[in-house]
Structures are given as C-alpha cells and as structure tokens.
Design an enzyme around this catalytic site. Structure first.
Site, PDB file in Angstrom:
ATOM      1  N   GLU A  98       0.797  -1.233   0.000  1.00 55.02           N
ATOM      2  CA  GLU A  98       0.000   0.000   0.000  1.00 55.02           C
ATOM      3  C   GLU A  98       0.831   1.286   0.000  1.00 55.02           C
ATOM      4  O   GLU A  98       0.663   2.154   0.858  1.00 55.02           O
ATOM      5  CB  GLU A  98      -0.981  -0.032   1.198  1.00 55.02           C
ATOM      6  N   ASN A 157       1.933  -4.645  -3.427  1.00 53.84           N
ATOM      7  CA  ASN A 157       0.526  -4.998  -3.210  1.00 53.84           C
ATOM      8  C   ASN A 157      -0.237  -3.743  -2.795  1.00 53.84           C
ATOM      9  O   ASN A 157       0.247  -2.956  -1.987  1.00 53.84           O
ATOM     10  CB  ASN A 157       0.500  -6.036  -2.070  1.00 53.84           C
ATOM     11  N   HIS A 178     -10.557  -5.766  -2.188  1.00 53.40           N
ATOM     12  CA  HIS A 178     -11.579  -5.672  -1.129  1.00 53.40           C
ATOM     13  C   HIS A 178     -12.758  -4.934  -1.740  1.00 53.40           C
ATOM     14  O   HIS A 178     -12.799  -3.698  -1.756  1.00 53.40           O
ATOM     15  CB  HIS A 178     -11.034  -4.925   0.085  1.00 53.40           C
ATOM     16  N   GLU A 183      -6.312 -10.415  -1.896  1.00 50.45           N
ATOM     17  CA  GLU A 183      -7.067 -10.303  -0.633  1.00 50.45           C
ATOM     18  C   GLU A 183      -8.567 -10.219  -0.911  1.00 50.45           C
ATOM     19  O   GLU A 183      -9.282  -9.399  -0.321  1.00 50.45           O
ATOM     20  CB  GLU A 183      -6.608  -9.066   0.156  1.00 50.45           C
ATOM     21  N   ASP A 200     -12.342 -10.080  -1.057  1.00 48.68           N
ATOM     22  CA  ASP A 200     -13.603 -10.218  -0.322  1.00 48.68           C
ATOM     23  C   ASP A 200     -14.592  -9.243  -0.936  1.00 48.68           C
ATOM     24  O   ASP A 200     -14.204  -8.376  -1.733  1.00 48.68           O
ATOM     25  CB  ASP A 200     -13.459 -10.072   1.209  1.00 48.68           C
TER      26      ASP A 200
END
Ligand code: XIL
Length: 480
Positions: free
Chosen positions: A181, A222, A258, A286, A288
């Site tokens: 990030e 990432n 996300h 990641e 979701d």
C-alpha cells in the site's frame, strides 16, 4: 491493529512441504524453465493433496487452470478444526493475516519473533500449501519505534528488517509482498516513515534487499483501489515501469480486491493485462466482497456474480497466477471489524457453509458445483494441471501435467475444453480425439500411461486464437 482504510467515494473501494519444495526443486533442475516452475510445482503439489485429488475443490479446480486458490489465515484459527479442515482442503496457498507484519516480527528494534509466522508456515507445509509472505514494508501495523526513529536511521532499520525476515523464511515462501500500500488514492506516494526518510527510492531499495536475501521468492508490490484503471493504478503502473527499466527485481503486482457488492471494476481485466504485459505476474491477493448486514438474498446473488467475474478476469490473463480470499469464511473475516455495518464478504457463511459465491467460483473454474466442504469428490485416480508454456500473437502452446493419485495407474484420459475462438492445431505425447462440436479434445495416454503413485507425465498442444482469447482451458483427468 491496522486502521481500516477510510471511507470511499462512490464507485471505488476503501480497502481497507517440504514435499512441495522437493518436487519444485526437481522440476526446476530438470526443466530449467523458471516460468514453469511454479505452475508445475503447484500442479504436482495438488496431485499430492486431498485438495487436488478431490478435483472439485477450489484448489484442485484452480490448479487444473494453471492457477492457485488461496486463503488468509491467522494463528488463532489453527486450533479451530472447522476452519483448518476447509483451509487445508479447499485452498493451496496461505497468506498469514498478521503474523509476518512488522509489529509482530520485530516489535522492538533488533528483537525478532517469528513463532506466529512459523506456525502458519508449518500448517501450510503439513497441508501441501504454499505461502504468500505478507508483508515487509507497510505504514500500518508498524511498531512506533520505527516511525519515531530519526530519518537518518530508517533505511538501515528497513534493510535489517527485510534481510532478517526474508532470510528466516528463505525457501519457504512463494512470494513476498515487499511493499504494501505505497500510494494514496490520488496516486501520490503515501508520506509514511519510509517515504519521509528516503523518498520513493525506498521501494527499489526494499525490493533489492529482499531479492538479495531470497533470490527465488517472487517479489510483489501490493495495494488496494488499483484493481480498475484510475489515478492510483496509473501511478503504480508508472512506478513498476520505471523499476523494471532500472533493473530493480520485481516479479508481480498484487491486487487486494476488497470489493463492495456490485462494484467489481469493469476495467479489472484490462488493467491486470497491462501490468502483465510488462512481464509481471499479477495476483488477486485479498479478495472479499462485502455487503450491508443483514445480508439479503439479492446481495448474496450479486456477490456470486462478482466472485465469478473476478475468477473470469484472472483466467483471461495468462500471467494471473492465482486468487486469494482474505479469510476462510464470514466468521473469521476482518470486514465487520473494519467496516462497521458490513460483512458476509466471503464464500463461506458464518457457520462455514458454502454460499452462492462458492458455487459461482466452482462453476467459473470449470467445475460442476456441489461440495464446498472438506470431503472432496471422486478422485478418478489422476489429476490434471494446465500450464501455458509459450504465447505469441494469435496463439499459444499449452501443457497438461497428468499426475497419478495415491496408487499406480496404467492408462489415463484427459480432456481439454477450448473457448469459442480457440482451435487446437497440433498435439503431442498422447492419442487425441475430438467431440462432434470440435471444442473438446480427449487425450488418451500412449507410451506414457503407466505412472507410479504420485508420478507425473505431460502432453502438449498448440492453440490458434482468432479472437484474442488466450484463456487457460479447463482440463480433467480420469482413469478407466
Ligand atoms: C488486516 C487484517 O486482516 C486484520 O486482522 C488487521 O487488524 C488489519 O489488517 N490490506 C492488507 C492486509 O494488506 O494486511 C489487511 O489485513 C487488510 C487490508
């Protein structure tokens, strides 16, 4: 505890075995083709595990498409047999949720704690899974001793941290999220301790330091809100282009993903493709897909569509190496704790039953649905894993690794199902026949039918594509 990422403008996402290694080393030595090592290793791996042998698990289906399917796991869940049964069967990649972050691994300057991360790695090894190391340099979950160092000491602290952690896990992780990030949503650099001390050069320095400590680990940057095209993904694209031109070791970009139901970016596939075109791997790291609680059936149906879209996007990009979900199920997901009022973001419900999203992913991977538990389907005595070995404008070569199950076999039959604009023009190492529609090739073993338990053989084929579809074909394997 990391801060959840802030509230979002509409349309964007706030984000927020040893045996395997032996197999992989053997393959590396004999094939000598670095690009193939992972796919073959994973294929061989899944042939050796219940996940792959089952054929109907996420891991087994993904590996038949040359991809992995991963999950995030935290140490506290290792004593929950419901969670570990699903994690160890359905998935073949693990990302530690918090156990390899700086606040856990080096809580004070120079004193290291690898026990929590080691516990996740040994779970992975016991279950034939690989590990995504997460993460080395991040503004969040960063102990205050780092952020309060004089700027002149930050680089040395960062380099020692990376060298010590990467060396500890050398040979045990598939990839590292070296820098996590680094950007703000507007594409500017996040002004964290590292940037403030070293400028954007900290990223190249971190990558070089990690590479020196484990030259075989795949090194990633990432981030979130980079899944679709936009200012933030443009900034990351410019960064990785510049890193590549400077010869900085970078192997991949992780798209956290996300998402909020109904908001998977329409440009995700095109965006992953442009990064892949730079010669990088891309991964959904990641995944979701949250919704307001209580969940409605309409939102759960939309979530199924969203998950399938992400799988389709990854399968359409040959350098998309795999997809990891953040969490095993809704009961262990970080979402309710980070985004108040939201939840139900994973493929398993709060009682660890598979949701519509699970079935949609199975279907998108080319499976037949059902299952979702830990039992697995029929094994058929062999498994098949696809790898693309070469690609050019208008075509590609594919290879299928056929691996015998827990007992020896004397013959096998494998199917390869082509997409609409794809035609197989040549095949080798087997006897090929075709269905009437001409889209399914059935390959029967010839001289290579006899395989000892766990042993592998390969066959190959050339595909001409008339519509730019380079997507991996689903493959199956059965024995008589
Ligand atoms: C999350 C963990 O899941 C939580 O347990 C923790 O409290 C905060 O961090 N982006 C990342 C992950 O890269 O490391 C974050 O994980 C989720 C957002």
């Amino acid at each position: 505890m990391g801060k959840p990422h802030g509230s979002q403008p509409s349309g964007s996402q706030p984000s927020g075995g040893k045996r395997l290694r032996e197999v992989r080393l053997r393959v590396r030595l004999t094939a000598g083709l670095a690009a193939l090592v992972t796919a073959i290793g994973l294929g061989a791996l899944s042939g050796a595990t219940p996940a792959g042998a089952a054929g109907t698990t996420l891991a087994g289906l993904a590996s038949a498409r040359g991809r992995y399917f991963g999950t995030e796991l935290t140490q506290d869940l290792l004593s929950d047999s419901t969670v570990t049964a699903i994690a160890g069967t359905q998935f073949n990649m693990v990302t530690p949720g918090n156990e390899m972050k700086w606040d856990t691994t080096e809580p004070s300057n120079g004193s290291y704690n690898f026990a929590p991360g080691d516990a996740i790695v040994s779970f992975a090894q016991q279950h034939g899974m690989e590990v995504r190391g997460h993460n080395l340099v991040w503004y969040s979950q960063l102990p205050s001793w780092v952020s309060s160092l004089p700027t002149s000491q930050v680089q040395a602290a960062m380099e020692s941290h990376i060298t010590t952690e990467v060396s500890h896990y050398k040979g045990e992780v598939y990839s590292w999220d070296v820098v996590n990030e680094p950007f703000n949503d507007d594409g500017s650099y996040r002004a964290d301790a590292f940037y403030n001390a070293m400028g954007s050069g900290y990223i190249a320095d971190a990558l070089r330091t990690a590479h020196a400590a484990d030259p075989n680990a795949k090194l990633y940057i990432n981030d979130y809100n980079i899944e679709g095209e936009g200012a933030k993904s443009d900034a990351l694209y410019a960064l990785v282009q510049s890193l590549i031109s400077q010869g900085v070791p970078i192997n991949g970009v992780g798209f956290e993903s996300h998402f909020i139901v109904g908001q998977v970016p329409a440009t995700m596939q095109a965006n992953m493709r442009r990064f892949a075109a730079l010669g990088l791997d891309v991964a959904v790291t990641e995944l979701d897909d949250r919704m307001p609680l209580p969940a409605t059936s309409a939102d759960l149906a939309q979530q199924a569509t969203d998950y399938a879209t992400v799988v389709d996007d990854c399968l359409a990009v040959s350098r998309c190496v795999g997809i990891s979900q953040w969490g095993v199920g809704d009961a262990d997901s970080w979402i309710p704790g980070a985004f108040s009022g939201y939840g139900a973001a994973t493929m398993y419900d709060s009682g660890y039953q598979p949701k519509p999203a699970y079935n949609a992913v199975v279907a998108a991977l080319g499976g037949t649905g059902g299952g979702g538990g830990t039992g697995g389907g029929g094994t058929g005595g062999c498994t098949a894993a696809y790898t693309e070995t070469q690609q050019w404008s208008g075509g590609f070569n594919g290879q299928v690794t056929v691996t015998a199950g827990s007992s020896a076999i004397t013959s096998w039959t494998s199917t390869v199902t082509m997409g609409g604009g794809q035609v197989i023009s040549a095949s080798w190492n087997g006897n090929a026949t075709w269905n009437t529609a001409g889209n399914v090739m059935t390959m029967k073993s010839s001289y290579n039918g006899s395989l000892a338990a766990g042993a592998s053989t390969t066959f190959g084929f050339t595909v001409q594509t008339s519509n730019g579809d380079y997507a991996a074909p689903p493959v199956t394997c059965t024995t008589p």
